[in-house]
Design a protein around this motif. Sequence first.
Motif, PDB file in Angstrom:
ATOM      1  N   THR A 159       0.859  -1.193   0.000  1.00 26.67           N
ATOM      2  CA  THR A 159       0.000   0.000   0.000  1.00 26.67           C
ATOM      3  C   THR A 159       0.897   1.244   0.000  1.00 26.67           C
ATOM      4  OG1 THR A 159      -0.123   0.376   2.391  1.00 26.67           O
ATOM      5  CG2 THR A 159      -1.769  -1.132   1.465  1.00 26.67           C
ATOM      6  N   GLY A 160       0.279   2.388  -0.275  1.00 28.72           N
ATOM      7  CA  GLY A 160       1.009   3.650  -0.223  1.00 28.72           C
ATOM      8  C   GLY A 160       1.440   3.984   1.195  1.00 28.72           C
ATOM      9  N   TYR A 161       0.595   3.647   2.126  1.00 27.35           N
ATOM     10  CA  TYR A 161       0.932   3.890   3.533  1.00 27.35           C
ATOM     11  C   TYR A 161       2.223   3.150   3.884  1.00 27.35           C
ATOM     12  CZ  TYR A 161       0.011   4.754   8.465  1.00 27.35           C
ATOM     13  OH  TYR A 161       0.097   5.187   9.763  1.00 27.35           O
TER      14      TYR A 161
ATOM     15  N   ASN B 103       5.375   4.675   2.185  1.00 24.59           N
ATOM     16  CA  ASN B 103       5.897   5.875   2.843  1.00 24.59           C
ATOM     17  C   ASN B 103       6.607   5.539   4.148  1.00 24.59           C
ATOM     18  OD1 ASN B 103       5.136   7.508   0.794  1.00 24.59           O
ATOM     19  ND2 ASN B 103       3.216   8.156   1.725  1.00 24.59           N
TER      20      ASN B 103
ATOM     21  N   HIS C 173       0.493  14.196   3.581  1.00 29.00           N
ATOM     22  CA  HIS C 173      -0.351  13.057   3.962  1.00 29.00           C
ATOM     23  C   HIS C 173       0.123  12.428   5.275  1.00 29.00           C
ATOM     24  CE1 HIS C 173      -2.151   8.968   3.524  1.00 29.00           C
ATOM     25  NE2 HIS C 173      -3.114   9.656   2.937  1.00 29.00           N
TER      26      HIS C 173
ATOM     27  N   SER D 245       0.545   9.491   6.239  1.00 22.13           N
ATOM     28  CA  SER D 245       1.510   8.385   6.170  1.00 22.13           C
ATOM     29  C   SER D 245       2.953   8.893   6.093  1.00 22.13           C
ATOM     30  CB  SER D 245       1.195   7.493   4.971  1.00 22.13           C
ATOM     31  OG  SER D 245       1.170   8.246   3.775  1.00 22.13           O
TER      32      SER D 245
ATOM     33  N   ASP E 161       3.929  15.962  -0.665  1.00 29.46           N
ATOM     34  CA  ASP E 161       2.936  15.427  -1.601  1.00 29.46           C
ATOM     35  C   ASP E 161       3.190  16.112  -2.946  1.00 29.46           C
ATOM     36  OD1 ASP E 161       1.709  14.335   0.714  1.00 29.46           O
ATOM     37  OD2 ASP E 161      -0.301  15.022   0.175  1.00 29.46           O
TER      38      ASP E 161
ATOM     39  N   SER F 289      -3.522  15.913  -1.017  1.00 22.53           N
ATOM     40  CA  SER F 289      -4.675  15.022  -1.073  1.00 22.53           C
ATOM     41  C   SER F 289      -5.978  15.683  -0.641  1.00 22.53           C
ATOM     42  CB  SER F 289      -4.412  13.772  -0.229  1.00 22.53           C
ATOM     43  OG  SER F 289      -4.015  14.115   1.077  1.00 22.53           O
TER      44      SER F 289
ATOM     45  N   ASP G 178       5.600  12.283  -2.974  1.00 21.73           N
ATOM     46  CA  ASP G 178       4.511  11.307  -2.942  1.00 21.73           C
ATOM     47  C   ASP G 178       3.430  11.816  -3.888  1.00 21.73           C
ATOM     48  OD1 ASP G 178       2.204   9.901  -2.461  1.00 21.73           O
ATOM     49  OD2 ASP G 178       2.263  10.111  -0.278  1.00 21.73           O
TER      50      ASP G 178
ATOM     51  N   ALA H 101       0.663  10.409  -5.105  1.00 19.71           N
ATOM     52  CA  ALA H 101      -0.501   9.520  -5.094  1.00 19.71           C
ATOM     53  C   ALA H 101      -1.639  10.048  -5.978  1.00 19.71           C
ATOM     54  CB  ALA H 101      -1.002   9.340  -3.661  1.00 19.71           C
ATOM     55  N   HIS H 102      -1.841  11.368  -5.988  1.00 20.37           N
ATOM     56  CA  HIS H 102      -2.982  11.925  -6.718  1.00 20.37           C
ATOM     57  C   HIS H 102      -2.596  12.529  -8.074  1.00 20.37           C
ATOM     58  CE1 HIS H 102      -5.628  11.390  -3.267  1.00 20.37           C
ATOM     59  NE2 HIS H 102      -4.567  11.705  -2.551  1.00 20.37           N
TER      60      HIS H 102
ATOM     61  N   THR I  73       0.792   5.732  -5.863  1.00 16.36           N
ATOM     62  CA  THR I  73      -0.094   4.649  -5.450  1.00 16.36           C
ATOM     63  C   THR I  73      -0.828   4.109  -6.681  1.00 16.36           C
ATOM     64  OG1 THR I  73      -1.872   6.173  -4.915  1.00 16.36           O
ATOM     65  CG2 THR I  73      -0.420   5.571  -3.125  1.00 16.36           C
TER      66      THR I  73
ATOM     67  N   LYS J 225      -5.518   4.683  -6.830  1.00 19.48           N
ATOM     68  CA  LYS J 225      -6.266   5.894  -7.181  1.00 19.48           C
ATOM     69  C   LYS J 225      -6.495   5.921  -8.686  1.00 19.48           C
ATOM     70  CE  LYS J 225      -5.211   7.702  -2.783  1.00 19.48           C
ATOM     71  NZ  LYS J 225      -4.127   7.992  -1.872  1.00 19.48           N
TER      72      LYS J 225
ATOM     73  N   GLY K 231      -2.327  -0.886  -4.153  1.00 14.81           N
ATOM     74  CA  GLY K 231      -0.888  -1.018  -3.946  1.00 14.81           C
ATOM     75  C   GLY K 231      -0.168   0.279  -4.231  1.00 14.81           C
TER      76      GLY K 231
HETATM   77  C1  LIG Z   1      -3.864   7.631  -0.494  1.00 17.36           C
HETATM   78  C2  LIG Z   1      -2.536   8.192  -0.153  1.00 17.36           C
HETATM   79  C3  LIG Z   1      -1.545   7.399   0.407  1.00 17.36           C
HETATM   80  C4  LIG Z   1      -1.823   5.994   0.879  1.00 17.36           C
HETATM   81  O1  LIG Z   1      -1.933   5.115  -0.182  1.00 17.36           O
HETATM   82  P1  LIG Z   1      -2.696   3.729   0.062  1.00 17.36           P
HETATM   83  O2  LIG Z   1      -2.259   2.874  -1.064  1.00 17.36           O
HETATM   84  O3  LIG Z   1      -4.141   4.040   0.068  1.00 17.36           O
HETATM   85  O4  LIG Z   1      -2.214   3.216   1.393  1.00 17.36           O
HETATM   86  C5  LIG Z   1      -0.298   7.943   0.580  1.00 17.36           C
HETATM   87  N1  LIG Z   1      -0.041   9.233   0.247  1.00 17.36           N
HETATM   88  C6  LIG Z   1      -0.985  10.036  -0.256  1.00 17.36           C
HETATM   89  C7  LIG Z   1      -0.642  11.452  -0.593  1.00 17.36           C
HETATM   90  C8  LIG Z   1      -2.260   9.548  -0.459  1.00 17.36           C
HETATM   91  O5  LIG Z   1      -3.208  10.344  -0.930  1.00 17.36           O
END
Ligand SMILES: *Cc1c(COP(=O)(O)O)cnc(C)c1O
Length: 394
Positions: free
Chosen positions: A112-114, A117, A138, A140, A179, A183, A208, A210-211, A240, A243, A249
């Motif tokens: 996972t992203g969590y 990180n 975020h 995490s 980030d 987020s 990071d 993710a978005h 991630t 999303k 993952g």
């Molecule tokens: C959603 C998110 C994560 C966590 O990712 P997961 O795969 O859902 O655990 C980490 N960093 C940011 C910025 C996020 O938005």
Amino acid sequence: MGRLDSSALARELDALTVRDQFRVRSRVDTLDPGHPERCFVDGRALINFCSNDYLGLRAHPELIRAASEGMRSYGVGAGAAHLVCGHSAEHAALELELAAFLGRERALLFSTGYLANLGVLSALSGRHDVVLADRLNHASLIDGTRLAGAQLHRYAHADAHACGRLLDRYPDSRLIVTDGVFSMDGDVAPLTALAALAHARGSWLVVDDAHGIGVLGAHGGGSVADAGLDAAAVPVLIGTLGKALGTFGAFVAGDALLIETLIQRARTYLYTTALPPGIAAATRAALRIVRDEPWRRRHLQALVLRFRDRAAALGLPLSASMSAIQPILAGSSARALAWSDALLKHGFWVGAIRPPTVPQGSARLRVTLSAAHAQTQVDALVDALGEVVHQGLQ
Ligand SMILES: *Cc1c(COP(=O)(O)O)cnc(C)c1O
């Protein structure tokens, strides 16, 4: 302190309710795979404006087919961690494709992203190190520096000058962490300025995204690609898969030495089960669609502009975000909840985001747009928002 007793737990839960911070889960009963933006929730038909499925891929037939074939070949679960016997040919191929997609030497999958990180920060920093971070990063990323035991100093949101002043005070700072797209706010970090600072002062920039991955950049490479920054400028790129890519993952991309270090040292890599191989296969299908169907990014961008234009015309409290994340500032948690409830009655599902996820006094609706939305759905949402917000609901 001391022993746990259930009346103390009950008192704490009551306190959350009093502060409008008690959270409840809505139960999704079904989703229409042909229209992943439509769902049935607690018995009600709703248009979903709170998922992170920005490109509308989570129920795409190609992803479902790839996942099923992957499961037929490898089973449902990976069976073990990557370093034991959980690393399949699908994982290996996905890592190569992610690295090529992002122009990095290598990529490494995390479950996972969590976990990615936590793993990156604890592998790359420790008790004697200083880490600088954006105030709105975020959770995490914050937890990662805590796990590492590193000294965390936070600079004002998206303020590269403030980051520079922290670098003056802590010239040995090891990492600058941000980030890419924030987020809860949807704005993009000042990546070019942060990369220049990091380069000049000898720190490593960790982004990071993710978005941003899949959404931003001419080819979906994310906010880092959109800013034209390579691996020398952003040595650690995290993304991630749950999303815009529609699966589950995460990954870290960078040069070969970084990736080998993470394989050897990131405890959240070593001691957790690998992603299901079918998920890796589905993610490969998603990457092909990201590459081959730029219309999804264009449609999403058009929806963002339309949403903002119409919301601004109605005087709605928009934020300075040009991304798929469009917060509507409410202020108090009670007001954000009332708005969210009222929108449900109009058939729209929009999440109310409250402290501690966002700073005190900045509770908000977090509208997320997706390439799965039709323009008419976005227009109807704005009309409903106009009614709800101007009713002065508290
Ligand atoms: C959603 C998110 C994560 C966590 O990712 P997961 O795969 O859902 O655990 C980490 N960093 C940011 C910025 C996020 O938005």
